[in-house]
Design an enzyme around this catalytic site. Structure first.
Site, PDB file in Angstrom:
ATOM      1  N   LYS A 118      16.944  -5.699 -25.626  1.00  0.00           N
ATOM      2  CA  LYS A 118      17.147  -5.867 -26.957  1.00  0.00           C
ATOM      3  C   LYS A 118      18.572  -5.754 -27.318  1.00  0.00           C
ATOM      4  CE  LYS A 118      12.518  -5.377 -28.613  1.00  0.00           C
ATOM      5  NZ  LYS A 118      11.781  -4.740 -29.928  1.00  0.00           N
ATOM      6  N   LYS A 211       7.200 -15.083 -20.073  1.00  0.00           N
ATOM      7  CA  LYS A 211       6.009 -14.713 -21.067  1.00  0.00           C
ATOM      8  C   LYS A 211       5.876 -15.500 -22.437  1.00  0.00           C
ATOM      9  CE  LYS A 211       5.224 -10.484 -22.437  1.00  0.00           C
ATOM     10  NZ  LYS A 211       5.355  -8.846 -22.569  1.00  0.00           N
ATOM     11  N   LYS A 214       7.142 -15.098 -29.084  1.00  0.00           N
ATOM     12  CA  LYS A 214       7.204 -15.243 -30.402  1.00  0.00           C
ATOM     13  C   LYS A 214       8.946 -15.865 -30.644  1.00  0.00           C
ATOM     14  CE  LYS A 214       8.722 -11.125 -32.581  1.00  0.00           C
ATOM     15  NZ  LYS A 214      10.252 -11.530 -32.914  1.00  0.00           N
TER      16      LYS A 214
END
Ligand code: TRP
Length: 350
Positions: A118, A211, A214
């Protein structure tokens, strides 16, 4: 000491709940209600660890918090028998995080792969909160002395860290813990991850090796929990496949990530195994399998979407669920915090 079995899990209110969140987490949350006392938390304090333009600002955060709550309820979580609340309403999460900050080691946090992912290249510019994210997560769980944590595969390393923190706390304060009436010196349990279900990893509809996410630029890569029937049908019809018919054995799915993913979704939504699904559809073309998958998805997801819509429109009702849940969560949290403060040696009013 045998700890009372208790389930805790959290979902971030970062918007766009999709089929991956549903099958990977929420379905298991619903199931655990039959056997355990469960606490399900909308982790709004975790959501703000990324840049404000990423989490969307105050209006978006409040909306997303209510939407995740609505998804929990619409999927079948009972907020009266169990506890549903948002993290920031119970101050114990932040308080226990501070104590755990002094137990966890910099070296442990530096190994966290989610932080590295991240934070990306510009690590100097990541928030301190993002670095500390796993410690807040340990506090979430251990504030309720929870023993079982249903999570996705990607949270395994964070659960290990929670166990390390619990263990070091128990070791560092062993004498004090025993002195406060815990004869075996175990104040915090070592929480177990529960990674179960036939679809712990739901993949993108456009690329079976990625994966479902969103943040994927293409909305066709995912089925959102708020999608209507037509949208679901379109997305499944456009989902990537390969030219072969479906295999008759599960082994035949191995080199075919897109086929594996769609069969996995069908299995998960119908509560059957992939092999069962292939017994019905193996040897057939994708087109007829996709028709069945559309029907199944619409049957299972449309009622959730419409119930979510109804709940999100009734803001007061949703807020009251969170307020009531927070009150009951706080009662448990306060007990843990009192004992923890005594164990650490923080003077307090009796
Ligand atoms: N980190 C979790 C996720 O992204 C969310 C989370 C926060 C959580 N606190 C938790 C999950 C405590 C389980 C228990 O999925």
């Amino acid at each position: 000491m045998a700890f009372v079995e208790r389930v805790f899990s959290g979902v971030q209110p970062t918007g766009n709940l999709h089929l991956g969140n549903y099958l990977g987490a929420i379905v298991n949350f619903v199931k655990m209600q039959e056997t355990h006392n469960c606490i399900y938390c909308v982790v709004d304090m975790h959501a703000i660890t990324v840049d404000v333009d990423v989490w969307g600002g105050p209006t978006q955060l409040a909306h997303n918090t209510r939407e995740v709550t609505a998804a929990f309820i619409a999927a079948g979580i009972d907020p009266k028998k169990h506890i549903v609340f948002n993290q920031s309403q119970v101050s114990g999460h932040a308080e226990l995080t501070w104590i755990f900050n002094c137990v966890a080691r910099v070296g442990w946090l530096s190994r966290m792969t989610q932080f590295k992912e991240k934070a990306g290249k510009d690590r100097e510019n990541a928030s301190v909160g993002l670095y500390d994210y796993p410690v807040l997560m340990a506090a979430d769980i251990l504030l309720y002395r929870a023993t079982h944590v249903p999570v996705g595969e990607d949270q395994k390393q964070h659960l290990e860290l929670s166990r390390d923190i619990a263990q070091k706390f128990n070791n560092d304060f062993g004498d004090s813990i025993r002195g406060h009436g815990f004869a075996d010196g175990q104040f915090f349990p070592l929480p177990e991850p529960m990674i179960t279900g036939p679809a712990t990893r739901v993949m993108s509809l456009r690329d079976g090796t990625k994966k479902m996410s969103k943040s994927d630029a293409s909305d066709y890569s995912r089925i959102n929990l708020t999608d209507d029937a037509d949208t679901i049908a379109q997305k499944i019809r456009k989902a990537k496949t390969d030219p072969e018919p479906l295999p008759t054995e599960e082994k035949g799915l191995e080199p075919r990530p897109e086929a594996d993913n769609l069969v996995g979704i069908y299995a998960a939504l119908s509560g059957r195994t992939k092999q069962d699904v292939l017994r019905d559809f193996g040897g057939g073309q994708f087109s007829s399998f996709k028709n069945a998958l559309v029907e199944l998805c619409v049957t299972k997801l449309s009622p959730i979407a419409s119930e979510m819509k109804r709940l999100v429109a009734d803001r007061e009702h949703v807020d009251n669920i969170l307020i009531d849940g927070a009150e009951r969560a706080r009662a448990i949290a306060e007990e843990t915090m009192k004992a923890t403060k005594d164990i650490v040696g923080f003077v307090r009013k009796r």
